[in-house]
Design an enzyme around this catalytic site. Sequence first.
Site, PDB file in Angstrom:
ATOM      1  N   GLU A  79       0.559  -1.232  -0.116  1.00  0.00           N
ATOM      2  CA  GLU A  79       0.290  -0.314   0.115  1.00  0.00           C
ATOM      3  C   GLU A  79       1.320   1.327   0.460  1.00  0.00           C
ATOM      4  O   GLU A  79       2.101   1.506   0.713  1.00  0.00           O
ATOM      5  CB  GLU A  79      -1.110  -0.205   0.956  1.00  0.00           C
ATOM      6  CG  GLU A  79      -0.358   0.217   2.773  1.00  0.00           C
ATOM      7  CD  GLU A  79      -0.901  -0.577   3.937  1.00  0.00           C
ATOM      8  OE1 GLU A  79      -1.737   0.585   4.398  1.00  0.00           O
ATOM      9  OE2 GLU A  79      -1.447  -2.018   3.373  1.00  0.00           O
ATOM     10  N   SER A 138      12.441   6.594  13.409  1.00  0.00           N
ATOM     11  CA  SER A 138      11.269   5.786  14.142  1.00  0.00           C
ATOM     12  C   SER A 138      11.943   5.552  16.170  1.00  0.00           C
ATOM     13  O   SER A 138      12.972   4.727  16.064  1.00  0.00           O
ATOM     14  CB  SER A 138      10.938   4.533  13.968  1.00  0.00           C
ATOM     15  OG  SER A 138      10.399   4.529  12.860  1.00  0.00           O
ATOM     16  N   CYS A 142      -0.498   1.772   8.390  1.00  0.00           N
ATOM     17  CA  CYS A 142       0.729   1.396   7.684  1.00  0.00           C
ATOM     18  C   CYS A 142       0.396  -0.022   7.907  1.00  0.00           C
ATOM     19  O   CYS A 142       0.126  -0.681   9.025  1.00  0.00           O
ATOM     20  CB  CYS A 142       1.670   1.903   7.284  1.00  0.00           C
ATOM     21  SG  CYS A 142       2.045   1.238   6.068  1.00  0.00           S
TER      22      CYS A 142
HETATM   23  N1  SAH Z   1      10.036   0.360   9.120  1.00  0.00           N
HETATM   24  C1  SAH Z   1      10.058   1.673   9.126  1.00  0.00           C
HETATM   25  C2  SAH Z   1       9.456   2.783   8.382  1.00  0.00           C
HETATM   26  C3  SAH Z   1       7.726   2.689   7.585  1.00  0.00           C
HETATM   27  S1  SAH Z   1       7.237   2.635   9.571  1.00  0.00           S
HETATM   28  C4  SAH Z   1       9.803   2.508  10.405  1.00  0.00           C
HETATM   29  O1  SAH Z   1       9.950   2.306  10.926  1.00  0.00           O
HETATM   30  O2  SAH Z   1      10.500   3.295  10.939  1.00  0.00           O
HETATM   31  C5  SAH Z   1       6.516   3.806   9.225  1.00  0.00           C
HETATM   32  C6  SAH Z   1       6.022   4.714  10.185  1.00  0.00           C
HETATM   33  O3  SAH Z   1       5.266   4.384  11.012  1.00  0.00           O
HETATM   34  C7  SAH Z   1       7.342   4.436  11.540  1.00  0.00           C
HETATM   35  O4  SAH Z   1       7.358   5.621  11.967  1.00  0.00           O
HETATM   36  C8  SAH Z   1       6.638   3.446  12.230  1.00  0.00           C
HETATM   37  O5  SAH Z   1       7.290   3.880  13.547  1.00  0.00           O
HETATM   38  C9  SAH Z   1       5.045   3.851  12.516  1.00  0.00           C
HETATM   39  N2  SAH Z   1       4.114   3.670  12.959  1.00  0.00           N
HETATM   40  C10 SAH Z   1       4.163   1.561  12.842  1.00  0.00           C
HETATM   41  N3  SAH Z   1       2.793   1.858  13.049  1.00  0.00           N
HETATM   42  C11 SAH Z   1       1.630   2.411  14.255  1.00  0.00           C
HETATM   43  C12 SAH Z   1       0.665   2.491  14.914  1.00  0.00           C
HETATM   44  N4  SAH Z   1      -0.158   1.653  14.761  1.00  0.00           N
HETATM   45  N5  SAH Z   1       0.688   4.182  15.029  1.00  0.00           N
HETATM   46  C13 SAH Z   1       1.060   5.405  14.342  1.00  0.00           C
HETATM   47  N6  SAH Z   1       2.815   4.930  13.857  1.00  0.00           N
HETATM   48  C14 SAH Z   1       2.927   3.757  13.864  1.00  0.00           C
END
Ligand code: SAH
Length: 352
Positions: A91, A219, A341
Amino acid sequence: MKEILQDYSLDELKEKLTNIGIKMPRLRAEQLYKWAHEYAKFDEMTNLSLEDRKVLSEHFEDEPVKIEKEFISTDGTKKYLFKLLDGNLIEGVLMKYKYGNTICVSTQVGCRMGCLFCATGLDGMIRNLSAGEILGQVLAVNKINGGTVANRQITNIVLMGCGEPLDNFDNVVKFIKLVSSSKGGINISQRNISLSTCGIAPKIRELADLDLGITLTISLHATTDEFRKQIMKIANAYSLADLFEAINYYFKKTKRRIMFEYILLDKNTTVHDARRIKSLCKGLSYHFNLIPINQTPNTKVRPELKPASKTKTAEFWQYLKDNNVSATTRRTLGEDISGACGQLRRSKMEGK
Ligand code: SAH
Ligand code: SF4
């Protein structure tokens, strides 16, 4: 299986064409490269001969990523469910800001990093995306929104969809080079590309050494190793000290401001967290994006993921301000269509 046209740089494409016996003069290979970045089907490549198009279609796929569904939010955000040639689903999201349109793309099907709060990681990693499959997301969305190579409808890219970009390093780097290529490419400046990682320290250093112009987004989500290990498996491999050593290396090499993502939880929004953020980030130019946590199956049952209350969030803002930490809340775009996501793909797979 046929090869993906968008996987190749212009030079590689020239060599490929020679290898499969299409004797395209230099100009033709450039035309083909441009068509590939227009995301044109072979039938549409009208300045190539019918015979050439036939041979090309026997060797190459022209559409590695198909838009399976487009969801349009009331605020203009568009969410896409893409289908890959092997049937896998990924997605992406297109967000409209005042300064332009930002696309969020996926880099893997699934993810093996297993962060507790994330929907993408729940089923583990299925496979890496190729450079052309990452590029295909940008090109498909540009095209469906009326964009072309010369008049692109996408100005910024964030590698923040499904997957961990630094766990698919070579393909992601190749994608960045392809999408920022000017000769026939869509030519999105590397300065407008941001890569988000859970913090694979050695890969951050490797990325720094490549001297790309991109922004690094981390992150973070926790300010102690103890809490980070509870919510992010990667913290068992790299401590905050390791991670910040790598971040500092990236900053010194690139001089680019570092972005941090920080989910607002009950357990990570104390005055001590604000102070530790200040001290961890000493010497960096940086900014924090504070994110209200999106609901996923784990957020309902794990006490570690209890969201910060309104009061706690307000207090945390003040603590950050007191410590001169630059922070904003990320606008939650397209709330009515997206969720975190990984959720769109899951709901589709589960037939919801
Ligand atoms: N793998 C990479 C990029 C994809 S995740 C990463 O972890 O940075 C993209 C962002 O969404 C990251 O900052 C991640 O921590 C955040 N994310 C994942 N699950 C989430 C949730 N349930 N609520 C809010 N942010 C979330
Ligand atoms: Fe993977 Fe990023 Fe999700 Fe963690 S937050 S599981 S690294 S996609």
